[in-house]
Design a protein around this motif. Structure first.
Motif, PDB file in Angstrom:
ATOM      1  N   LEU A 277       0.916  -1.430   0.171  1.00 15.17           N
ATOM      2  CA  LEU A 277       0.008  -0.123  -0.004  1.00 15.17           C
ATOM      3  C   LEU A 277       0.729   1.238  -0.015  1.00 15.17           C
ATOM      4  O   LEU A 277       1.707   1.327   0.560  1.00 15.17           O
ATOM      5  CB  LEU A 277      -0.770   0.062   1.214  1.00 15.17           C
ATOM      6  CG  LEU A 277      -1.861  -0.928   1.299  1.00 15.17           C
ATOM      7  CD1 LEU A 277      -2.789  -0.747   2.640  1.00 15.17           C
ATOM      8  CD2 LEU A 277      -2.894  -1.026   0.190  1.00 15.17           C
ATOM      9  N   CYS A 278       0.386   2.337  -0.716  1.00 15.64           N
ATOM     10  CA  CYS A 278       1.270   3.457  -0.777  1.00 15.64           C
ATOM     11  C   CYS A 278       0.138   4.851  -0.460  1.00 15.64           C
ATOM     12  O   CYS A 278      -0.885   4.593  -1.049  1.00 15.64           O
ATOM     13  CB  CYS A 278       1.779   3.762  -2.247  1.00 15.64           C
ATOM     14  SG  CYS A 278       2.466   5.088  -2.691  1.00 15.64           S
ATOM     15  N   ALA A 279       0.601   5.823   0.197  1.00 17.07           N
ATOM     16  CA  ALA A 279      -0.206   6.707   0.736  1.00 17.07           C
ATOM     17  C   ALA A 279       0.647   8.047   1.076  1.00 17.07           C
ATOM     18  O   ALA A 279       1.795   7.696   1.497  1.00 17.07           O
ATOM     19  CB  ALA A 279      -1.291   6.272   1.785  1.00 17.07           C
ATOM     20  N   LEU A 280       0.025   9.155   0.798  1.00 19.77           N
ATOM     21  CA  LEU A 280       0.558  10.301   1.180  1.00 19.77           C
ATOM     22  C   LEU A 280       0.728  10.440   2.843  1.00 19.77           C
ATOM     23  O   LEU A 280      -0.218  10.072   3.571  1.00 19.77           O
ATOM     24  CB  LEU A 280       0.129  11.569   0.566  1.00 19.77           C
ATOM     25  CG  LEU A 280       0.213  11.870  -0.811  1.00 19.77           C
ATOM     26  CD1 LEU A 280      -0.789  12.921  -0.957  1.00 19.77           C
ATOM     27  CD2 LEU A 280       1.403  12.264  -1.252  1.00 19.77           C
ATOM     28  N   VAL A 281       1.920  10.799   3.217  1.00 20.47           N
ATOM     29  CA  VAL A 281       2.136  10.957   4.830  1.00 20.47           C
ATOM     30  C   VAL A 281       0.866  11.728   5.353  1.00 20.47           C
ATOM     31  O   VAL A 281       0.305  11.489   6.466  1.00 20.47           O
ATOM     32  CB  VAL A 281       3.343  11.446   5.269  1.00 20.47           C
ATOM     33  CG1 VAL A 281       3.481  11.641   6.683  1.00 20.47           C
ATOM     34  CG2 VAL A 281       4.793  10.387   4.873  1.00 20.47           C
ATOM     35  N   GLN A 282       0.571  12.814   4.523  1.00 17.42           N
ATOM     36  CA  GLN A 282      -0.202  13.847   5.041  1.00 17.42           C
ATOM     37  C   GLN A 282      -1.788  13.284   5.026  1.00 17.42           C
ATOM     38  O   GLN A 282      -2.543  13.177   5.845  1.00 17.42           O
ATOM     39  CB  GLN A 282      -0.327  14.915   3.977  1.00 17.42           C
ATOM     40  CG  GLN A 282      -1.347  16.208   4.560  1.00 17.42           C
ATOM     41  CD  GLN A 282      -1.241  17.383   3.672  1.00 17.42           C
ATOM     42  OE1 GLN A 282      -0.773  17.343   2.618  1.00 17.42           O
ATOM     43  NE2 GLN A 282      -2.173  18.301   4.050  1.00 17.42           N
ATOM     44  N   ARG A 283      -2.017  12.301   4.163  1.00 20.72           N
ATOM     45  CA  ARG A 283      -3.332  11.606   3.962  1.00 20.72           C
ATOM     46  C   ARG A 283      -3.363  10.691   5.094  1.00 20.72           C
ATOM     47  O   ARG A 283      -4.589  10.295   5.642  1.00 20.72           O
ATOM     48  CB  ARG A 283      -3.541  10.876   2.581  1.00 20.72           C
ATOM     49  CG  ARG A 283      -3.737  11.915   1.419  1.00 20.72           C
ATOM     50  CD  ARG A 283      -4.704  12.790   1.714  1.00 20.72           C
ATOM     51  NE  ARG A 283      -6.072  12.375   1.402  1.00 20.72           N
ATOM     52  CZ  ARG A 283      -7.212  12.668   1.834  1.00 20.72           C
ATOM     53  NH1 ARG A 283      -6.983  14.006   2.779  1.00 20.72           N
ATOM     54  NH2 ARG A 283      -8.400  12.079   2.086  1.00 20.72           N
ATOM     55  N   LEU A 284      -2.547  10.130   5.666  1.00 21.03           N
ATOM     56  CA  LEU A 284      -2.519   9.214   6.722  1.00 21.03           C
ATOM     57  C   LEU A 284      -2.923   9.954   7.908  1.00 21.03           C
ATOM     58  O   LEU A 284      -3.329   9.035   8.978  1.00 21.03           O
ATOM     59  CB  LEU A 284      -1.133   8.505   6.926  1.00 21.03           C
ATOM     60  CG  LEU A 284      -0.882   7.286   5.901  1.00 21.03           C
ATOM     61  CD1 LEU A 284       0.353   6.801   6.150  1.00 21.03           C
ATOM     62  CD2 LEU A 284      -1.864   6.311   6.007  1.00 21.03           C
ATOM     63  N   GLU A 285      -2.888  11.070   8.188  1.00 23.01           N
ATOM     64  CA  GLU A 285      -3.547  11.784   9.077  1.00 23.01           C
ATOM     65  C   GLU A 285      -5.243  11.721   9.179  1.00 23.01           C
ATOM     66  O   GLU A 285      -5.865  11.842  10.572  1.00 23.01           O
ATOM     67  CB  GLU A 285      -3.209  13.100   9.238  1.00 23.01           C
ATOM     68  CG  GLU A 285      -1.526  13.271   9.483  1.00 23.01           C
ATOM     69  CD  GLU A 285      -1.343  14.775   9.250  1.00 23.01           C
ATOM     70  OE1 GLU A 285      -2.074  15.712   9.146  1.00 23.01           O
ATOM     71  OE2 GLU A 285      -0.185  15.078   9.460  1.00 23.01           O
ATOM     72  N   ASN A 286      -5.666  11.269   8.088  1.00 22.76           N
ATOM     73  CA  ASN A 286      -7.238  11.086   7.953  1.00 22.76           C
ATOM     74  C   ASN A 286      -7.677   9.964   8.758  1.00 22.76           C
ATOM     75  O   ASN A 286      -6.894   8.789   8.480  1.00 22.76           O
ATOM     76  CB  ASN A 286      -7.697  11.061   6.432  1.00 22.76           C
ATOM     77  CG  ASN A 286      -9.262  10.958   6.469  1.00 22.76           C
ATOM     78  OD1 ASN A 286      -9.701  10.399   6.794  1.00 22.76           O
ATOM     79  ND2 ASN A 286      -9.473  11.750   5.262  1.00 22.76           N
ATOM     80  N   PRO A 287      -8.710   9.732   9.605  1.00 21.94           N
ATOM     81  CA  PRO A 287      -9.019   8.664  10.408  1.00 21.94           C
ATOM     82  C   PRO A 287      -9.236   7.635   9.558  1.00 21.94           C
ATOM     83  O   PRO A 287      -9.212   6.365   9.685  1.00 21.94           O
ATOM     84  CB  PRO A 287     -10.063   9.282  11.226  1.00 21.94           C
ATOM     85  CG  PRO A 287      -9.731  10.605  11.467  1.00 21.94           C
ATOM     86  CD  PRO A 287      -9.233  10.967  10.194  1.00 21.94           C
ATOM     87  N   LEU A 288     -10.042   7.872   8.353  1.00 24.40           N
ATOM     88  CA  LEU A 288     -10.629   6.829   7.433  1.00 24.40           C
ATOM     89  C   LEU A 288      -9.190   6.134   6.623  1.00 24.40           C
ATOM     90  O   LEU A 288      -9.230   4.833   6.755  1.00 24.40           O
ATOM     91  CB  LEU A 288     -11.490   7.261   6.415  1.00 24.40           C
ATOM     92  CG  LEU A 288     -12.968   7.740   6.957  1.00 24.40           C
ATOM     93  CD1 LEU A 288     -13.132   8.461   8.017  1.00 24.40           C
ATOM     94  CD2 LEU A 288     -13.727   7.864   5.845  1.00 24.40           C
TER      95      LEU A 288
END
Length: 307
Positions: A277-288
């Protein structure tokens, strides 16, 4: 607070299609147009340019897309923080993957995720695996199933779920390509001379990079018969007897063409193909997004990594 207009705009900014947006959001085509018009009137700028052939974002449209992504993320965070501990998370996350990954890699994740977070809706997009990282970087999707990049940008987070060996595959039946390959099998049981053998390759991506490096270490120039988008297309074309291909075990094992293909041993392997899985570090702050990320880690915890 009504966040539906922002969600609709993000879908439109991603698809650049009014009809596709209407389909994905389960509303009428006219409702999409009205929503965009209201946003443009409030902003005082035109966000999309349209002609008979295409739809594209204006500079203001790109800026508003970034705002909408940040605003929705901030809204979800504050709702989660203010919600009682026993409340259920709700909302939408966008996930991108290849067709094969949608039913192989994602299956154990989605099964657990749906049980733990029934209030979260998943908007699943499929396409070429080579686009997975860029889709996340552009903000088109929150998380993607991607091949692990050799060099991970600082703004990205990656977690490996599987390691799948890359295999050389040829038609398993008698044909010109298969006969040509078998004629080159040496005393060690491996094919050494690949000159004039037609290859089906991906246009870009990790497997193409590995194959190009492999070719540079061998004599002769490879014969590229076709360049395609995605490993599924390689498997299909090799299964039709059109050439040799290189695909991860993961794709091969889940292909309907598996019985028509044969793995060919080579003296120098291409290594493993990391899938995760890949995600932006910033987006991982989103609880969902964080919930999806953690569910994936649990789903694959303790599993046997292929290879």
């Amino acid at each position: 607070m009504d966040t539906r207009s922002l969600q609709l705009y993000l879908t439109l900014a991603e698809t650049l299609s009014f009809s596709r947006t209407a389909e994905l959001r389960h509303i009428s085509l006219s409702a999409v147009s009205r929503s965009l018009l209201r946003i443009e009137e409030e902003v005082g700028q035109r966000l999309l340019e349209r002609d008979r052939r295409s739809v594209r974002l204006t500079p203001a449209g790109h800026q508003f897309r970034d705002y909408a992504q940040a605003a929705l993320g901030d809204w979800q965070r504050i709702v989660t923080e203010l919600r009682p501990d026993n409340a259920v998370l709700g909302g939408e996350i966008r996930v991108y993957c290849s067709v094969t990954a949608s039913y192989s890699v994602l299956s154990p994740i989605l099964e657990q995720f749906r049980e733990d977070y029934p209030g979260i809706e998943i908007l699943l997009h499929t396409g070429d695996y080579a686009d997975a990282v860029s889709r996340v970087q552009s903000g088109a999707d929150d998380v993607s199933v991607a091949a692990g990049p050799d060099l991970l940008p600082k703004n990205l987070r990656y977690q490996t779920l599987q390691l799948s060996p890359l295999r050389f595959v040829v038609p398993a039946f008698s044909c010109a390509v298969a006969d040509q390959v078998r004629a080159q099998v040496g005393s060690e049981g491996t094919v050494e001379d690949w000159a004039d053998i037609p290859f089906i390759v991906t246009e870009r991506g990790l497997s193409r990079e590995r194959l190009d490096t492999w070719f540079r270490g061998r004599p002769g120039k490879p014969r590229i018969y076709a360049q395609v988008a995605g490993h599924e297309a390689i498997v299909a074309m090799v299964g039709l007897g059109l050439g040799v291909g290189v695909v991860p075990d993961l794709v091969l094992d889940n292909s309907t063409y598996r019985d028509k293909l044969e793995i060919v041993p080579v003296s120098a392997a291409l290594g493993t193909f990391p899938v995760g899985l890949c995600a932006l570090v910033q987006r991982l702050e989103n609880p969902l997004v964080q919930a999806f990320w953690q569910t994936a880690a649990r789903a694959y915890a303790g599993t046997q990594i292929t290879g």
